[in-house]
Design a protein around this motif. Structure first.
Motif, PDB file in Angstrom:
ATOM      1  N   CYS A   1       0.824  -1.211   0.000  1.00 51.09           N
ATOM      2  CA  CYS A   1       0.000   0.000   0.000  1.00 51.09           C
ATOM      3  C   CYS A   1       0.861   1.264   0.000  1.00 51.09           C
ATOM      4  CB  CYS A   1      -0.933   0.009   1.219  1.00 51.09           C
ATOM      5  SG  CYS A   1      -2.244  -1.205   1.117  1.00 51.09           S
TER       6      CYS A   1
ATOM      7  N   ASN B   1      -9.107  -2.758   5.629  1.00 46.67           N
ATOM      8  CA  ASN B   1      -9.724  -1.470   5.288  1.00 46.67           C
ATOM      9  C   ASN B   1      -9.010  -0.313   5.976  1.00 46.67           C
ATOM     10  OD1 ASN B   1     -11.635  -2.680   3.691  1.00 46.67           O
ATOM     11  ND2 ASN B   1     -13.237  -2.689   5.268  1.00 46.67           N
ATOM     12  N   LEU B   2      -8.630  -0.511   7.236  1.00 44.40           N
ATOM     13  CA  LEU B   2      -7.947   0.552   7.979  1.00 44.40           C
ATOM     14  C   LEU B   2      -6.661   0.965   7.262  1.00 44.40           C
ATOM     15  CD1 LEU B   2      -8.244  -0.419  11.775  1.00 44.40           C
ATOM     16  CD2 LEU B   2      -9.159   1.619  10.612  1.00 44.40           C
TER      17      LEU B   2
ATOM     18  N   VAL C   1      -5.712   0.359   4.017  1.00 42.83           N
ATOM     19  CA  VAL C   1      -5.949   0.881   2.669  1.00 42.83           C
ATOM     20  C   VAL C   1      -6.516   2.305   2.738  1.00 42.83           C
ATOM     21  CG1 VAL C   1      -7.309   0.514   0.563  1.00 42.83           C
ATOM     22  CG2 VAL C   1      -6.192  -1.420   1.683  1.00 42.83           C
ATOM     23  N   ASP C   2      -7.428   2.537   3.672  1.00 39.53           N
ATOM     24  CA  ASP C   2      -8.000   3.872   3.832  1.00 39.53           C
ATOM     25  C   ASP C   2      -6.961   4.866   4.347  1.00 39.53           C
ATOM     26  OD1 ASP C   2     -10.294   2.699   2.989  1.00 39.53           O
ATOM     27  OD2 ASP C   2     -11.340   2.755   4.918  1.00 39.53           O
ATOM     28  N   ALA C   3      -6.101   4.416   5.250  1.00 38.91           N
ATOM     29  CA  ALA C   3      -5.074   5.311   5.793  1.00 38.91           C
ATOM     30  C   ALA C   3      -4.154   5.820   4.675  1.00 38.91           C
ATOM     31  CB  ALA C   3      -4.252   4.599   6.875  1.00 38.91           C
ATOM     32  N   TYR C   4      -3.913   4.993   3.661  1.00 36.20           N
ATOM     33  CA  TYR C   4      -3.084   5.435   2.535  1.00 36.20           C
ATOM     34  C   TYR C   4      -3.913   6.141   1.461  1.00 36.20           C
ATOM     35  CZ  TYR C   4       1.069   3.009   4.254  1.00 36.20           C
ATOM     36  OH  TYR C   4       2.150   2.615   4.992  1.00 36.20           O
ATOM     37  N   GLY C   5      -5.235   6.219   1.672  1.00 38.98           N
ATOM     38  CA  GLY C   5      -6.106   6.897   0.712  1.00 38.98           C
ATOM     39  C   GLY C   5      -6.197   6.196  -0.633  1.00 38.98           C
TER      40      GLY C   5
ATOM     41  N   SER D   1      -7.748   3.494  -3.547  1.00 43.20           N
ATOM     42  CA  SER D   1      -8.937   2.802  -4.018  1.00 43.20           C
ATOM     43  C   SER D   1      -8.715   1.304  -3.795  1.00 43.20           C
ATOM     44  CB  SER D   1      -9.134   3.081  -5.507  1.00 43.20           C
ATOM     45  OG  SER D   1      -9.915   2.048  -6.069  1.00 43.20           O
ATOM     46  N   ARG D   2      -9.742   0.633  -3.347  1.00 40.01           N
ATOM     47  CA  ARG D   2      -9.594  -0.799  -3.062  1.00 40.01           C
ATOM     48  C   ARG D   2      -9.358  -1.621  -4.319  1.00 40.01           C
ATOM     49  NH1 ARG D   2     -14.228  -0.729   1.663  1.00 40.01           N
ATOM     50  NH2 ARG D   2     -12.986   0.573   3.059  1.00 40.01           N
TER      51      ARG D   2
END
Ligand code: C2E
Ligand code: CA
Ligand code: CA
Ligand code: CA
Length: 273
Positions: free
Chosen positions: A98, A133-134, A136-140, A142-143
Motif C-alpha cells: 500500500c 480497510n484501515l 488501505v483507507d489510511a493510505y487513501g 482505491s480498493r
C-alpha cells in the motif's frame, strides 16, 4: 546390513536435529526481522495479451537476512505459517504494498493493481477485512488497486467462513485472484461459488507447453472455464515466446513470467512488451 541400517538411522536423526536447530535459529531471526527493513517486496509485471500493456504487478516478499543474504519466500513462509509469524509478516507485506502504491500516486504515476499473496491463516482471522480497510483507507487508496491472491487450501478448514470472507472482501471492492490453479484438489463445484476476478494458471502447466499435449489440454480447459464463468485467466511462469504465442492464440487474458520480467525492487510502471 544391520550395522549400516543403524548408521543410516543415526545419520537421519542427526540431520533431523540439525534441521530443527536451523529452523529454531531461523525462527528467532524471523521474529526479529518482522517489521524491520529486512523484509521487503519485489514486484513482477503482468501483461495483458490483447494490447501488450502492463496490467498489474505481483508483490513477492523477500527477506534480506543480515548474515545469510537474500532468503526466498519458499524458505521462510512455511516456517512463518507454522509459528503464526505469518500474521504480523502478512500485515507488513500489505502495508509495504500500500505504501508503494501511495508513493506512485504521489509521484503522479498511474499504477496498475498490485497483487498480494495472502496466507489462509491470515485471511481467516475474523478481523481481517476490518484491519485491511484501515490500512488501505489510511493510505487513501482505491480498493480496486489491491488484488488478493489466495489458494484453494483456504477452503480446507471452514469453507463456509472462507466463502463468507471472500464475498465480503469482493463487496468491499478488493479484487480476488485464485493462485496456482490446477494444483492441489481443485474442485469445479467450489469454484462456482467463489467470487473471483481472476484465475492464475500454475506454472507447472505452462512449463510443458509444446512438450506435453496433456498440459496444453488442461490449459485450454482452464481458459474455457474462465470464459464461461466470466473470470480473467492469467498464465504464470511464461519463460519463452512460444509459450506466450500459444497462450495468446488460445485466448488467455494475461501473462506473467521471466520472459516478460523478473521480480524487481523498482519496477517500471509504463511499459509495453
Ligand atoms: P507464487 O505466488 O506462485 O509466485 C510466483 C513465483 O514464481 C515467484 O517465486 C516468482 O519469482 C516465480 N516466477 C515468476 N516467473 C517465473 C518464471 O518465468 N519461471 C520460474 N521458474 N519462476 C517464476 P518467489 O518470489 O520465490 O515466491 C515463491 C512463493 O512464495 C510464491 O509463489 C508464494 O506462494 C509465496 N510468497 C511470495 N510472497 C509472499 C507473501 O508476501 N506472502 C505469502 N503468504 N506468500 C508469499
Ligand atoms: Ca502468487
Ligand atoms: Ca502462483
Ligand atoms: Ca506457487
Amino acid at each position: 546390513a544391520k550395522a549400516s541400517g543403524k548408521n543410516r538411522m543415526e545419520i537421519y536423526q542427526s540431520s533431523q536435529t540439525d534441521a530443527t536447530l536451523l529452523n529454531f535459529e531461523l525462527e528467532q531471526d524471523l521474529r526479529l526481522a518482522v517489521n524491520t527493513p529486512q523484509i521487503l517486496l519485489h514486484y513482477q509485471p503482468q501483461f495483458s495479451l490483447d494490447d501488450q500493456q502492463l496490467c498489474g504487478l505481483e508483490a513477492l516478499v523477500r527477506w534480506q537476512h543480515p548474515h545469510r543474504g537474500m532468503i526466498p519466500p519458499d524458505q521462510f513462509i512455511p516456517l512463518a505459517e507454522e509459528t503464526q509469524l505469518i500474521i504480523p509478516l502478512g500485515w507488513q507485506v500489505i502495508d509495504l504494498a500500500c505504501r508503494q502504491l501511495a508513493e506512485w500516486l504521489e509521484q503522479g504515476e498511474q499504477p496498475q493493481c498490485v497483487a498480494v499473496n495472502i496466507s489462509p491463516l491470515q485471511l481467516l482471522q475474523s478481523d481481517f477485512i476490518e484491519q485491511l480497510n484501515l490500512i488501505v483507507d489510511a493510505y487513501g487508496l482505491s480498493r480496486r488497486l489491491l488484488e488478493l491472491e489466495i489458494t484453494e487450501t483456504l477452503l480446507h478448514q471452514d469453507p463456509d467462513f472462507a466463502f463468507k470472507q471472500l464475498k465480503s472482501l469482493r463487496l468491499a471492492g478488493y479484487r480476488l485472484a485464485l493462485d496456482d490453479f490446477g494444483t492441489g484438489y481443485s474442485s469445479f463445484d467450489r469454484l462456482k461459488y467463489m467470487p473471483l476476478d481472476r484465475i492464475k494458471i500454475d506454472r507447472s502447466f505452462v512449463r510443458d507447453i509444446g512438450k506435453n499435449p496433456k498440459d496444453e489440454a488442461i490449459i485450454l480447459s482452464i481458459i474455457g472455464l474462465g470464459k464461461s464463468l466470466d473470470i480473467e485467466v492469467l498464465a504464470e511462469g511464461v519463460e519463452d515466446a512460444s509459450q506466450q504465442a500459444f497462450l495468446k492464440q488460445h485466448g488467455c487474458d494475461s501473462v506473467q513470467g521471466y520472459l516478460l520480467g523478473r521480480p524487481v525492487a523498482q519496477p517500471v510502471l509504463s511499459r509495453a512488451v
